[in-house]
Write a protein that holds these residues in place. Structure first.
Motif, mmCIF file in Angstrom:
data_model
loop_
_atom_site.group_PDB
_atom_site.id
_atom_site.type_symbol
_atom_site.label_atom_id
_atom_site.label_comp_id
_atom_site.label_asym_id
_atom_site.label_seq_id
_atom_site.Cartn_x
_atom_site.Cartn_y
_atom_site.Cartn_z
ATOM 1 N N LEU A 96 55.974 30.920 -31.689
ATOM 2 C CA LEU A 96 56.436 30.828 -30.302
ATOM 3 C C LEU A 96 55.875 29.584 -29.614
ATOM 4 C CD1 LEU A 96 56.198 34.580 -29.242
ATOM 5 C CD2 LEU A 96 58.293 33.236 -29.530
ATOM 6 N N SER A 97 54.641 29.227 -29.933
ATOM 7 C CA SER A 97 54.084 28.006 -29.330
ATOM 8 C C SER A 97 54.886 26.783 -29.755
ATOM 9 C CB SER A 97 52.607 27.841 -29.710
ATOM 10 O OG SER A 97 52.445 27.393 -31.037
ATOM 11 N N ALA A 136 47.158 47.854 -40.033
ATOM 12 C CA ALA A 136 46.924 47.295 -38.691
ATOM 13 C C ALA A 136 46.620 45.806 -38.790
ATOM 14 C CB ALA A 136 45.783 48.031 -37.996
ATOM 15 N N GLU A 137 45.828 45.422 -39.772
ATOM 16 C CA GLU A 137 45.496 44.005 -39.958
ATOM 17 C C GLU A 137 46.749 43.180 -40.262
ATOM 18 O OE1 GLU A 137 42.250 41.481 -42.481
ATOM 19 O OE2 GLU A 137 43.428 42.948 -43.610
ATOM 20 N N ILE A 138 47.608 43.702 -41.125
ATOM 21 C CA ILE A 138 48.857 43.000 -41.447
ATOM 22 C C ILE A 138 49.723 42.880 -40.202
ATOM 23 C CG2 ILE A 138 51.043 43.185 -42.714
ATOM 24 C CD1 ILE A 138 49.394 44.373 -45.059
ATOM 25 N N SER A 139 49.822 43.957 -39.431
ATOM 26 C CA SER A 139 50.643 43.947 -38.210
ATOM 27 C C SER A 139 50.163 42.879 -37.232
ATOM 28 C CB SER A 139 50.602 45.312 -37.525
ATOM 29 O OG SER A 139 51.090 46.316 -38.376
ATOM 30 N N ILE A 140 48.867 42.820 -37.000
ATOM 31 C CA ILE A 140 48.319 41.853 -36.049
ATOM 32 C C ILE A 140 48.420 40.441 -36.606
ATOM 33 C CG2 ILE A 140 46.165 41.093 -34.938
ATOM 34 C CD1 ILE A 140 47.752 43.385 -33.550
ATOM 35 N N THR A 141 48.231 40.283 -37.899
ATOM 36 C CA THR A 141 48.370 38.956 -38.502
ATOM 37 C C THR A 141 49.801 38.457 -38.360
ATOM 38 O OG1 THR A 141 46.548 39.359 -40.031
ATOM 39 C CG2 THR A 141 48.125 37.643 -40.651
ATOM 40 N N LEU A 142 50.776 39.322 -38.604
ATOM 41 C CA LEU A 142 52.176 38.922 -38.410
ATOM 42 C C LEU A 142 52.445 38.590 -36.944
ATOM 43 C CD1 LEU A 142 54.069 41.447 -40.720
ATOM 44 C CD2 LEU A 142 53.766 38.985 -41.080
ATOM 45 N N ALA A 143 51.907 39.398 -36.044
ATOM 46 C CA ALA A 143 52.096 39.147 -34.608
ATOM 47 C C ALA A 143 51.489 37.804 -34.214
ATOM 48 C CB ALA A 143 51.490 40.281 -33.788
ATOM 49 N N LEU A 144 50.300 37.497 -34.702
ATOM 50 C CA LEU A 144 49.656 36.229 -34.353
ATOM 51 C C LEU A 144 50.393 35.031 -34.950
ATOM 52 C CD1 LEU A 144 45.954 37.334 -34.610
ATOM 53 C CD2 LEU A 144 47.146 36.591 -32.542
ATOM 54 N N ASN A 145 50.976 35.217 -36.112
ATOM 55 C CA ASN A 145 51.779 34.136 -36.680
ATOM 56 C C ASN A 145 53.065 33.942 -35.882
ATOM 57 O OD1 ASN A 145 50.643 32.745 -39.211
ATOM 58 N ND2 ASN A 145 50.042 34.893 -39.420
ATOM 59 N N SER A 169 53.018 25.895 -24.160
ATOM 60 C CA SER A 169 52.867 25.760 -25.604
ATOM 61 C C SER A 169 51.455 25.303 -25.960
ATOM 62 C CB SER A 169 53.893 24.751 -26.132
ATOM 63 O OG SER A 169 53.687 24.495 -27.494
ATOM 64 N N ASP A 170 50.956 24.320 -25.240
ATOM 65 C CA ASP A 170 49.595 23.830 -25.477
ATOM 66 C C ASP A 170 48.551 24.912 -25.170
ATOM 67 O OD1 ASP A 170 50.654 21.390 -26.216
ATOM 68 O OD2 ASP A 170 50.208 20.411 -24.298
ATOM 69 N N GLU A 171 48.772 25.669 -24.117
ATOM 70 C CA GLU A 171 47.840 26.747 -23.755
ATOM 71 C C GLU A 171 47.808 27.821 -24.844
ATOM 72 O OE1 GLU A 171 45.188 29.354 -21.957
ATOM 73 O OE2 GLU A 171 45.546 27.246 -21.508
ATOM 74 N N ILE A 172 48.954 28.158 -25.404
ATOM 75 C CA ILE A 172 49.008 29.151 -26.486
ATOM 76 C C ILE A 172 48.208 28.640 -27.679
ATOM 77 C CG2 ILE A 172 50.491 30.336 -28.149
ATOM 78 C CD1 ILE A 172 52.700 30.234 -25.926
ATOM 79 N N ARG A 173 48.389 27.371 -28.008
ATOM 80 C CA ARG A 173 47.660 26.786 -29.135
ATOM 81 C C ARG A 173 46.150 26.780 -28.881
ATOM 82 N NH1 ARG A 173 50.358 24.036 -33.245
ATOM 83 N NH2 ARG A 173 52.571 24.466 -33.090
ATOM 84 N N GLN A 174 45.753 26.550 -27.641
ATOM 85 C CA GLN A 174 44.326 26.616 -27.315
ATOM 86 C C GLN A 174 43.798 28.032 -27.539
ATOM 87 O OE1 GLN A 174 43.785 25.218 -23.324
ATOM 88 N NE2 GLN A 174 44.194 23.079 -23.858
ATOM 89 N N GLN A 175 44.581 29.016 -27.104
ATOM 90 C CA GLN A 175 44.153 30.409 -27.285
ATOM 91 C C GLN A 175 44.085 30.780 -28.765
ATOM 92 O OE1 GLN A 175 45.988 33.337 -24.710
ATOM 93 N NE2 GLN A 175 46.243 31.812 -23.088
ATOM 94 N N PRO A 216 59.727 22.413 -26.434
ATOM 95 C CA PRO A 216 60.726 21.643 -25.678
ATOM 96 C C PRO A 216 60.974 22.168 -24.263
ATOM 97 C CG PRO A 216 61.582 22.266 -27.837
ATOM 98 C CD PRO A 216 60.297 23.007 -27.638
ATOM 99 N N PHE A 217 60.690 23.426 -24.038
ATOM 100 C CA PHE A 217 60.981 24.054 -22.757
ATOM 101 C C PHE A 217 59.758 24.103 -21.841
ATOM 102 C CE2 PHE A 217 63.710 26.009 -25.961
ATOM 103 C CZ PHE A 217 64.966 25.712 -25.441
ATOM 104 N N MET A 218 58.620 24.428 -22.419
ATOM 105 C CA MET A 218 57.392 24.653 -21.648
ATOM 106 C C MET A 218 56.212 24.023 -22.388
ATOM 107 S SD MET A 218 58.166 28.679 -20.922
ATOM 108 C CE MET A 218 57.145 28.940 -19.499
ATOM 109 N N PRO A 219 56.100 22.695 -22.381
ATOM 110 C CA PRO A 219 55.047 22.048 -23.173
ATOM 111 C C PRO A 219 53.633 22.452 -22.772
ATOM 112 C CG PRO A 219 56.210 20.439 -21.803
ATOM 113 C CD PRO A 219 56.953 21.731 -21.692
ATOM 114 N N THR A 220 53.373 22.650 -21.502
ATOM 115 C CA THR A 220 52.033 23.041 -21.067
ATOM 116 C C THR A 220 51.699 24.454 -21.548
ATOM 117 O OG1 THR A 220 52.271 21.631 -19.130
ATOM 118 C CG2 THR A 220 50.530 23.282 -19.052
#
Length: 184
Positions: free
Chosen positions: A116-117, A102-111, A128-134, A122-126
């Protein structure tokens, strides 16, 4: 309305929110170690994301923006499918080996969320920034390799999950049509 609700909200936003919220709840928001992939499903997931990443890089190099965003949305779709297949919400309650999976699965998902951020910039800079904040990432560099890897360091603490998109209802569409239709 359909594209917003199906692609952005249900696909992209749902995947990102699920991954971050699950890590918060079950792993204290701490990124695990996924350098040793233990299952064939994990390796297949990494290969799928690498394939789409290369498609994205090629499309963007040729200025084929529509093809680029299609690759981004497919990456997100693969992320959702991966979480559904791996069922980390069940595995994190099992044996030590299941918890590790489960830890590996979530770590891969978070990476993938991190990736994705970058590809959304180039398409959705705001967004992208929000994802990075999260993800609690301060850097603004968006250099991409041609292979999906673990970008987030082991032990990194992520931020809090928040919805990225809102459902668009028919009433809003009707209001926009009336408001922006111009005069005839």
């Amino acid at each position: 309305m359909s594209k917003n609700n199906s692609e952005l909200l249900n696909n992209l936003g749902n995947f990102i929110n699920r991954a971050i919220a699950f890590c918060e709840k079950n792993f204290g928001g701490i990124i695990g170690d996924a350098t040793q992939l233990e299952t064939e499903m994990d390796r297949k997931f990494v290969a799928q994301i690498t394939y789409e990443l290369n498609g994205y890089l090629e499309a963007m190099e040729k200025t084929k923006l529509r093809d680029g965003i299609k690759c981004v949305l497919r990456m997100s779709r693969y992320g959702n499918q991966f979480l559904q297949a791996k069922e980390p919400w069940k595995r994190c309650k099992g044996s030590d080996a299941e918890k590790r999976d489960a830890e590996i699965s979530i770590t891969l998902a978070l990476n993938l969320v991190y990736l994705l951020s970058s590809v959304l910039q180039p398409f959705m800079p705001t967004t992208s920034d929000e994802i990075r904040q999260q993800l609690n990432i301060q850097e603004t560099a968006y250099a991409l390799d041609n292979a999906f890897r673990c970008y987030l360091p082991v032990g990194h603490t992520i931020g809090q999950a928040r919805p990225l998109f809102k459902r668009v209802e028919q009433a809003s569409i009707d209001e926009y049509r009336l408001r922006f239709s111009g005069q005839r």
